[in-house]
Design an enzyme around this catalytic site. Structure first.
Site, PDB file in Angstrom:
ATOM      1  N   GLU A  15       0.812  -1.214   0.000  1.00  0.00           N
ATOM      2  CA  GLU A  15       0.000   0.000   0.000  1.00  0.00           C
ATOM      3  C   GLU A  15       0.850   1.272   0.000  1.00  0.00           C
ATOM      4  OE1 GLU A  15      -3.236   1.739   3.116  1.00  0.00           O
ATOM      5  OE2 GLU A  15      -3.393  -0.386   2.612  1.00  0.00           O
ATOM      6  N   ASP A  16       1.969   1.256   0.720  1.00  0.00           N
ATOM      7  CA  ASP A  16       2.714   2.492   0.960  1.00  0.00           C
ATOM      8  C   ASP A  16       4.131   2.535   0.392  1.00  0.00           C
ATOM      9  OD1 ASP A  16       0.520   3.493   2.326  1.00  0.00           O
ATOM     10  OD2 ASP A  16       1.260   2.861   4.281  1.00  0.00           O
TER      11      ASP A  16
END
Length: 179
Positions: free
Chosen positions: A65-66
């Site tokens: 996600e990051d």
């Protein structure tokens, strides 16, 4: 060193490398790696979780996600089970924030038991962090809205781990949110 410990340390090292340039949004700019380490610690020390794949997934839960990590990379290094858990708890960052929040509430009841554990610990860590220190630019109203949203996600995770759910319930009640 046991093989389980080695696998968990490999995941911790991988996450540390991937998150090395990132910081939390608190005024202290805490190193981001503290978050996945804290989520894994909540699972092991408070939730009584010893499942290696769950603990690895907790450490890796924000990498796709990051960071530039792919699900294929997770599978290559940590196997299909860990990939599946990480995939279940990963938001699609191409969607608007409110849509991602809505989908978390909608999908929570349908997650695997292992993914639900990671989600519970992630919510508990984030809520404790909010109580400890409000992120820069967050009003009290935004904090309260986050608690309310988190309580809705947790409703879909019920029946997973009574200890973690009880700790979350106390946090919600302290914020005046009915459980």
């Amino acid at each position: 060193m046991s093989s389980d410990a080695a696998l968990i340390l490999e995941a911790a090292n991988f996450a540390a490398e991937k998150h090395k340039q990132q910081r939390r949004k608190d005024p202290e700019k805490t190193p981001y790696i503290n978050h996945p380490l804290g989520v894994a610690r909540i699972l092991s020390h408070e939730g009584g979780i010893t499942d290696t794949a769950v603990l690895q997934a907790a450490l890796l839960h924000d990498t796709v996600e990051d960071t530039n990590t792919t699900f294929e990379e997770i599978e290559l290094h940590f196997g299909q089970d860990v990939r599946n858990i990480v995939e279940e708890v990963t938001d699609d960052k191409t969607l608007p924030k409110m849509e991602r929040k809505r989908l978390q509430m909608e999908h929570a009841p349908h997650c695997s038991q292992k993914a639900k554990l990671v989600k519970l610990a992630d919510k508990l860590y984030n809520l404790r962090d909010l109580k400890r220190c409000t992120p820069e630019g967050w009003s009290e109203q935004r904090v309260q809205e986050y608690f309310q949203w988190a309580s809705e996600v947790v409703k879909g995770l019920r029946g997973t781990n009574s200890i973690l759910e009880g700790k979350l319930d106390h946090m919600f009640m302290d914020q005046g949110i009915a459980v």
